[in-house]
Design an enzyme around this catalytic site. Structure first.
Site, mmCIF file in Angstrom:
data_model
loop_
_atom_site.group_PDB
_atom_site.id
_atom_site.type_symbol
_atom_site.label_atom_id
_atom_site.label_comp_id
_atom_site.label_asym_id
_atom_site.label_seq_id
_atom_site.Cartn_x
_atom_site.Cartn_y
_atom_site.Cartn_z
ATOM 1 N N GLY A 172 12.616 63.985 39.582
ATOM 2 C CA GLY A 172 11.509 64.315 40.145
ATOM 3 C C GLY A 172 11.103 65.802 40.805
ATOM 4 O O GLY A 172 10.257 66.366 40.614
ATOM 5 N N GLU A 201 19.511 66.279 40.568
ATOM 6 C CA GLU A 201 20.158 66.474 39.563
ATOM 7 C C GLU A 201 20.728 67.750 39.243
ATOM 8 O O GLU A 201 21.917 67.691 38.527
ATOM 9 C CB GLU A 201 18.691 66.443 38.382
ATOM 10 C CG GLU A 201 18.127 65.179 38.247
ATOM 11 C CD GLU A 201 17.240 64.813 39.312
ATOM 12 O OE1 GLU A 201 16.928 63.647 39.430
ATOM 13 O OE2 GLU A 201 17.025 65.704 40.060
ATOM 14 N N HIS A 231 21.773 86.530 36.217
ATOM 15 C CA HIS A 231 22.606 86.739 37.437
ATOM 16 C C HIS A 231 23.553 85.858 37.658
ATOM 17 O O HIS A 231 24.609 86.087 38.318
ATOM 18 C CB HIS A 231 21.633 86.904 38.665
ATOM 19 C CG HIS A 231 20.808 88.258 38.814
ATOM 20 N ND1 HIS A 231 20.323 88.590 40.032
ATOM 21 C CD2 HIS A 231 20.473 89.016 37.724
ATOM 22 C CE1 HIS A 231 19.627 89.682 39.673
ATOM 23 N NE2 HIS A 231 19.631 89.937 38.461
#
Length: 175
Positions: free
Chosen positions: A71, A76, A103
């Site tokens: 969402g 995650e 980076h």
């Protein structure tokens, strides 16, 4: 290039869309689920497997990246970053997708399925997958510090510039 995918119910539609998009663009897709909508599913189940797949591939010298979707993308990302050897970045723009690779040499990207349009998120993933890590010394050094900490749990030494203004009183910066 192989791309490992994992999501939760909030990212399922984007994951399914990305699977088709990636195949159409010549990527090999490994889908770690979910495969059906379940509002009560748990993102670690799928995102840890996607990150483990990337880590395993990379340890064998294979060209592999990952995408985890939820969402917001926050949980995650946290799940993927628990896997040894994974550097997962949450992206919310093309610029953050580029910087994650240039980076941080991120090898997994996390996107929020409820935060952006399907087109925007697809573009973020496309930019992430097509951006190379240039290997600039300062970025290699910083990634090395993170890797060392991950392995030893020892903090990197403070630079001289930080020591000059250091508060040595009780409760100071190293208390």
């Amino acid at each position: 290039m192989r791309v490992h995918l994992g999501s939760d119910h909030a990212g399922l539609d984007l994951k399914d869309h990305l699977t088709d998009w990636l195949v159409e663009h010549g990527y090999e897709v490994v889908d770690h689920g979910p495969f059906v909508y379940d509002a009560l599913d748990d993102y670690p189940v799928f995102c840890l497997r996607a990150a483990e797949g990337v880590a395993a591939d990379r340890s064998e010298g294979l060209d592999s990246l990952g995408v985890v979707i939820g969402g917001s993308g926050n949980g995650e990302q946290m799940a993927a970053n628990k896997v040894h050897g994974i550097r997962c970045a949450l992206v919310w723009s093309e610029e953050t997708a580029v910087l994650a690779r240039e980076h941080n040499d991120a090898n997994v990207v996390s996107v929020g399925g409820r935060m952006h349009s399907l087109e925007e998120m697809t573009r973020f993933v496309e930019v992430f997958l097509s951006t190379e890590f240039p290997g600039d010394e300062r970025h290699v050094r910083r990634i090395g510090q993170l890797t060392t900490y991950d392995e030893t749990h020892e903090l990197p030494p403070l630079p001289e510039s930080a020591l000059r203004g250091r508060d040595s009183s009780p409760g100071g910066p190293d208390a």
